[in-house]
Design an enzyme around this catalytic site. Structure first.
Site, mmCIF file in Angstrom:
data_model
loop_
_atom_site.group_PDB
_atom_site.id
_atom_site.type_symbol
_atom_site.label_atom_id
_atom_site.label_comp_id
_atom_site.label_asym_id
_atom_site.label_seq_id
_atom_site.Cartn_x
_atom_site.Cartn_y
_atom_site.Cartn_z
ATOM 1 N N CYS A 25 0.808 -1.224 0.000
ATOM 2 C CA CYS A 25 0.000 0.000 0.000
ATOM 3 C C CYS A 25 0.840 1.272 0.000
ATOM 4 O O CYS A 25 0.313 2.355 -0.272
ATOM 5 C CB CYS A 25 -0.947 -0.002 1.191
ATOM 6 S SG CYS A 25 -1.979 -1.484 1.291
ATOM 7 N N HIS A 46 -3.490 7.118 2.834
ATOM 8 C CA HIS A 46 -3.880 5.829 2.264
ATOM 9 C C HIS A 46 -5.267 5.476 2.788
ATOM 10 O O HIS A 46 -5.534 5.552 3.987
ATOM 11 C CB HIS A 46 -2.850 4.768 2.675
ATOM 12 C CG HIS A 46 -3.279 3.361 2.407
ATOM 13 N ND1 HIS A 46 -3.874 2.970 1.230
ATOM 14 C CD2 HIS A 46 -3.209 2.238 3.185
ATOM 15 C CE1 HIS A 46 -4.159 1.678 1.282
ATOM 16 N NE2 HIS A 46 -3.771 1.219 2.462
ATOM 17 N N ASN A 62 -10.200 -0.343 0.423
ATOM 18 C CA ASN A 62 -8.740 -0.279 0.408
ATOM 19 C C ASN A 62 -8.252 -0.830 -0.938
ATOM 20 O O ASN A 62 -8.376 -2.016 -1.208
ATOM 21 C CB ASN A 62 -8.189 -1.114 1.564
ATOM 22 C CG ASN A 62 -6.668 -1.082 1.643
ATOM 23 O OD1 ASN A 62 -5.986 -0.697 0.701
ATOM 24 N ND2 ASN A 62 -6.139 -1.504 2.787
#
Length: 310
Positions: A112, A235, A265
């Site tokens: 990520c 994020h 996500n």
């Protein structure tokens, strides 16, 4: 000279998977997912759409917004942990499809945090004078590595791609400072074998601490204070983790990008997708100071202080 962003693009698949859909698949509820993660729905790519296809679509939009042709690109960096196959790289695949015949192409793997790593790699090549124009892509098809019977992870992830064309920008704009980090001791908390595994409790503790610390660190490295920050783009993993970073910077809620509710996500794609969304909604203007911050498997983390504009 500073490296900055000239154009952005994003792509999400058409299929929407809501929390109510997931209620029929695993033992969970819309209320449980929303209150703990902030996620309401996510996008899922069909079997014939892969990471390279999403990357290509995001890249085409970024090139258009940068007023640039594919032949102008010198380097393509794709951040992904879900490539179409082990090799060739997604970067090589989209180089061919875009017609970026002059570009060096490579993939990087930092989960990520990948887009932040890609931005910093681009910065080094641009500011050293080695390459002029760099295409950085974050793209994931996480639905392919998600165990849809595991309620701890099935509710979290979605598919998508974001891309940025980076080059030199005017004085005072672009990347002002950055921080990258890794801690392999935490690898056991977030990894993929056949499917993605996550120790949610440990990753949460790490993320809440690191997102706040890294956000403050890049602001201070840039010689600025948290009062100078105009917009936070974290994020998009979990609204509670994002809120912890926002509170560390003392920012009001309207100064933080939130797309986790509609996309979940999306790993390395989440930050460029969130920037693109904020731009389209008029939330970012020239000379705004942005803080981009992410964390991921590895464990890895990265943050950038960016003065917006060409």
């Amino acid at each position: 000279m500073n490296a900055g962003i000239l154009g952005l693009g994003a792509y999400v698949p058409e299929k929407v998977l809501t929390n109510f859909d997931l209620e029929k698949m695993v033992d969970t509820s819309d209320e449980w997912i929303r209150t703990r993660t902030g996620i309401e729905e996510r996008r899922i790519a069909s079997d014939d759409i892969n990471t390279s296809h999403m990357s290509e679509n995001a890249a085409r939009e970024a090139l258009k917004n940068a007023d640039m042709n594919a032949e102008d690109i010198d380097l393509i960096v794709v951040a992904t942990v879900t490539p179409d196959r082990p090799f060739p790289s997604v970067a090589c695949m989209i180089q061919d499809r875009l017609g970026a015949v002059n570009a060096v192409a490579m993939d990087i793997s930092a989960a990520c945090s990948g887009f932040m790593y890609g931005m910093v790699i681009a910065k080094q090549f641009i500011e050293s004078g080695t390459y002029k124009n760099v295409l950085v892509v974050g793209a994931e098809k996480l639905s392919r590595i998600t165990d849809w019977n595991d309620r701890n992870t099935a509710v979290l992830f979605g598919d998508g791609a974001g891309a940025a064309v980076m080059s030199t920008v005017s004085e005072g704009r672009g990347i002002l400072s950055f921080e990258l980090g890794s801690d392999g001791r935490g690898a056991k908390h977030l990894y993929q074998d056949k499917y993605l595994y996550m120790n949610g409790r440990e990753v949460f503790k790490f993320a809440v601490r690191q997102m706040g610390e890294s956000s403050m660190n890049v602001v201070e490295k840039a010689g600025l204070t948290k009062d100078d920050v105009d917009y936070l783009i974290p994020h998009q993993a979990n609204i509670r983790i994002m809120e912890a970073a926002r509170q560390r910077l003392d920012l009001p809620k309207e100064k933080m990008a939130v797309t986790v509710n509609k996309y979940g996500n999306t790993s390395s794609a989440s930050i460029p997708m969130a920037i693109s969304d904020a731009l389209k909604n008029g939330k970012i203007k020239d000379d705004d100071l942005l803080v981009l911050v992410g964390f991921g498997g590895g464990l890895t983390w990265g943050a950038v202080a960016l003065r917006w504009g060409r």
